[in-house]
Motif scaffolding. Structure first.
Motif, PDB file in Angstrom:
ATOM      1  N   UNK A  51      -3.333  -5.758  -9.994  1.00 51.33           N
ATOM      2  CA  UNK A  51      -2.831  -6.311  -8.747  1.00 51.33           C
ATOM      3  C   UNK A  51      -3.922  -6.431  -7.697  1.00 51.33           C
ATOM      4  N   UNK A  52      -3.536  -6.934  -6.545  1.00 50.19           N
ATOM      5  CA  UNK A  52      -4.469  -7.239  -5.467  1.00 50.19           C
ATOM      6  C   UNK A  52      -5.202  -6.013  -4.931  1.00 50.19           C
ATOM      7  N   UNK A  53      -4.502  -4.897  -4.776  1.00 51.04           N
ATOM      8  CA  UNK A  53      -5.145  -3.712  -4.210  1.00 51.04           C
ATOM      9  C   UNK A  53      -6.234  -3.192  -5.133  1.00 51.04           C
ATOM     10  N   UNK A  54      -5.964  -3.130  -6.431  1.00 54.78           N
ATOM     11  CA  UNK A  54      -6.986  -2.681  -7.366  1.00 54.78           C
ATOM     12  C   UNK A  54      -8.134  -3.695  -7.440  1.00 54.78           C
ATOM     13  N   UNK A  55      -7.819  -4.978  -7.289  1.00 58.98           N
ATOM     14  CA  UNK A  55      -8.873  -5.998  -7.230  1.00 58.98           C
ATOM     15  C   UNK A  55      -9.759  -5.771  -6.012  1.00 58.98           C
ATOM     16  N   UNK A  56      -9.154  -5.448  -4.875  1.00 55.56           N
ATOM     17  CA  UNK A  56      -9.906  -5.196  -3.648  1.00 55.56           C
ATOM     18  C   UNK A  56     -10.848  -4.012  -3.828  1.00 55.56           C
ATOM     19  N   UNK A  57     -10.322  -2.938  -4.362  1.00 55.67           N
ATOM     20  CA  UNK A  57     -11.134  -1.730  -4.530  1.00 55.67           C
ATOM     21  C   UNK A  57     -12.224  -1.907  -5.590  1.00 55.67           C
ATOM     22  N   UNK A  66       1.962  -2.269  10.230  1.00 56.45           N
ATOM     23  CA  UNK A  66       2.038  -1.088  11.087  1.00 56.45           C
ATOM     24  C   UNK A  66       1.844   0.195  10.272  1.00 56.45           C
ATOM     25  N   UNK A  67       2.536   0.306   9.146  1.00 62.79           N
ATOM     26  CA  UNK A  67       2.434   1.506   8.310  1.00 62.79           C
ATOM     27  C   UNK A  67       1.033   1.648   7.728  1.00 62.79           C
ATOM     28  N   UNK A  68       0.441   0.557   7.284  1.00 57.33           N
ATOM     29  CA  UNK A  68      -0.911   0.620   6.713  1.00 57.33           C
ATOM     30  C   UNK A  68      -1.931   1.005   7.789  1.00 57.33           C
ATOM     31  N   UNK A  69      -1.810   0.422   8.974  1.00 58.16           N
ATOM     32  CA  UNK A  69      -2.734   0.777  10.056  1.00 58.16           C
ATOM     33  C   UNK A  69      -2.574   2.239  10.475  1.00 58.16           C
ATOM     34  N   UNK A  70      -1.352   2.718  10.460  1.00 56.42           N
ATOM     35  CA  UNK A  70      -1.070   4.090  10.855  1.00 56.42           C
ATOM     36  C   UNK A  70      -1.512   5.110   9.801  1.00 56.42           C
ATOM     37  N   UNK A  71      -1.238   4.790   8.535  1.00 58.04           N
ATOM     38  CA  UNK A  71      -1.468   5.768   7.459  1.00 58.04           C
ATOM     39  C   UNK A  71      -2.735   5.520   6.643  1.00 58.04           C
ATOM     40  N   UNK A  72      -3.223   4.284   6.657  1.00 54.98           N
ATOM     41  CA  UNK A  72      -4.358   3.860   5.828  1.00 54.98           C
ATOM     42  C   UNK A  72      -4.005   3.846   4.338  1.00 54.98           C
ATOM     43  N   UNK A  73      -2.721   3.769   4.019  1.00 52.77           N
ATOM     44  CA  UNK A  73      -2.267   3.697   2.629  1.00 52.77           C
ATOM     45  C   UNK A  73      -1.499   2.402   2.414  1.00 52.77           C
ATOM     46  N   UNK A  74      -2.072   1.498   1.617  1.00 59.50           N
ATOM     47  CA  UNK A  74      -1.399   0.232   1.305  1.00 59.50           C
ATOM     48  C   UNK A  74      -0.111   0.506   0.550  1.00 59.50           C
ATOM     49  N   UNK A  75      -0.137   1.464  -0.361  1.00 56.65           N
ATOM     50  CA  UNK A  75       1.054   1.756  -1.157  1.00 56.65           C
ATOM     51  C   UNK A  75       2.200   2.265  -0.281  1.00 56.65           C
ATOM     52  N   UNK A  76       1.913   3.044   0.741  1.00 56.44           N
ATOM     53  CA  UNK A  76       2.965   3.533   1.630  1.00 56.44           C
ATOM     54  C   UNK A  76       3.588   2.377   2.404  1.00 56.44           C
ATOM     55  N   UNK A  77       2.759   1.463   2.885  1.00 60.70           N
ATOM     56  CA  UNK A  77       3.283   0.272   3.557  1.00 60.70           C
ATOM     57  C   UNK A  77       4.151  -0.556   2.631  1.00 60.70           C
ATOM     58  N   UNK A 110      -8.261 -11.431  -2.358  1.00 58.14           N
ATOM     59  CA  UNK A 110      -7.512 -12.407  -1.561  1.00 58.14           C
ATOM     60  C   UNK A 110      -7.013 -13.556  -2.430  1.00 58.14           C
ATOM     61  N   UNK A 111      -7.848 -14.022  -3.333  1.00 54.07           N
ATOM     62  CA  UNK A 111      -7.438 -15.092  -4.244  1.00 54.07           C
ATOM     63  C   UNK A 111      -6.296 -14.622  -5.152  1.00 54.07           C
ATOM     64  N   UNK A 112      -6.393 -13.401  -5.633  1.00 51.91           N
ATOM     65  CA  UNK A 112      -5.335 -12.824  -6.470  1.00 51.91           C
ATOM     66  C   UNK A 112      -4.037 -12.721  -5.681  1.00 51.91           C
ATOM     67  N   UNK A 113      -4.118 -12.180  -4.465  1.00 47.77           N
ATOM     68  CA  UNK A 113      -2.924 -12.046  -3.632  1.00 47.77           C
ATOM     69  C   UNK A 113      -2.286 -13.402  -3.393  1.00 47.77           C
ATOM     70  N   UNK A 114      -3.093 -14.393  -3.024  1.00 45.96           N
ATOM     71  CA  UNK A 114      -2.566 -15.726  -2.738  1.00 45.96           C
ATOM     72  C   UNK A 114      -1.849 -16.316  -3.950  1.00 45.96           C
ATOM     73  N   UNK A 115      -2.458 -16.231  -5.110  1.00 45.45           N
ATOM     74  CA  UNK A 115      -1.849 -16.806  -6.315  1.00 45.45           C
ATOM     75  C   UNK A 115      -0.584 -16.058  -6.726  1.00 45.45           C
ATOM     76  N   UNK A 116      -0.595 -14.732  -6.618  1.00 49.45           N
ATOM     77  CA  UNK A 116       0.611 -13.959  -6.925  1.00 49.45           C
ATOM     78  C   UNK A 116       1.714 -14.261  -5.914  1.00 49.45           C
ATOM     79  N   UNK A 117       1.350 -14.398  -4.658  1.00 48.90           N
ATOM     80  CA  UNK A 117       2.293 -14.769  -3.606  1.00 48.90           C
ATOM     81  C   UNK A 117       2.920 -16.134  -3.904  1.00 48.90           C
TER      82      UNK A 117
END
Length: 179
Positions: free
Chosen positions: A33-39, A124-135, A47-54
């Motif tokens: 997925x996109x998050x693992x691609x980012x990391x 908001x959740x990601x900015x607050x927690x820094x966890x994409x998965x939590x958001x 971003x390309x992965x996210x866009x295509x999956x979206x």
């Protein structure tokens, strides 16, 4: 069948192979997925992965609307089946992604009002927690409620829409269980 096959096209696996001659599932979380691609590979392929999956989620919901227009709920079913394909892709040994980007595309098509509120919640959740998965999990938890309380059309969300939104939410949360 078409939304499942469309959902089974996993762009993280495709792009990691094309651009990096690698399989993203062998890195990080092992998720396609996109998050693992980012990391693993950086912002451009993520971003390309996210866009295509979206877009595949949005296209699946649009196909459902074309086959059987609102309020019958076929678009909800088509979106859910796309997510099943993304999570358990036929083409990649049934090991796919966590459906967040595809779900976002489905929600945008079915209920733009809910999409905006859920996107703001996610950010908001990601900015607050820094966890994409939590958001992702919190936005998914809110999805059925927000979709039902903020219907996009003048008529209420059909029962099949409520059921499939609960199932989509549960799927995303289930796929994030290790997080």
């Amino acid at each position: 069948v078409v939304p499942y096959l469309l959902g089974s096209i996993n762009f993280a696996i495709i792009f990691s192979g094309i651009f990096h001659h690698d399989d993203v599932r062998t890195h990080g979380s092992g998720n396609a997925g996109s998050t693992n691609m980012l990391r693993t590979y950086g912002i451009k392929t993520a971003a390309l992965t996210f866009l295509c999956d979206f877009l595949k989620g949005a296209l699946s919901a649009l196909l459902g609307l074309l086959v059987m227009p609102y309020p019958f709920g076929f678009a909800y079913i088509s979106g859910f089946v796309c997510l099943i394909g993304h999570a358990f892709p036929l083409y990649y040994g049934f090991k796919g992604g966590k459906c967040v980007a595809s779900l976002a595309g489905v929600v945008l098509v079915l209920n733009p009002f809910a999409f905006i509120l859920l996107l703001l919640t996610f950010v908001f959740i990601v900015l607050l927690s820094h966890y994409i998965s939590l958001g992702s999990v919190i936005a998914s938890l809110a999805l059925p409620v927000v979709n039902n309380l903020m219907p996009f059309h003048a008529t209420p969300v059909p029962p099949v829409g409520i059921i499939t939104m609960v199932l989509m939410s549960a799927l995303v949360i289930f796929l994030h269980r290790k997080n």
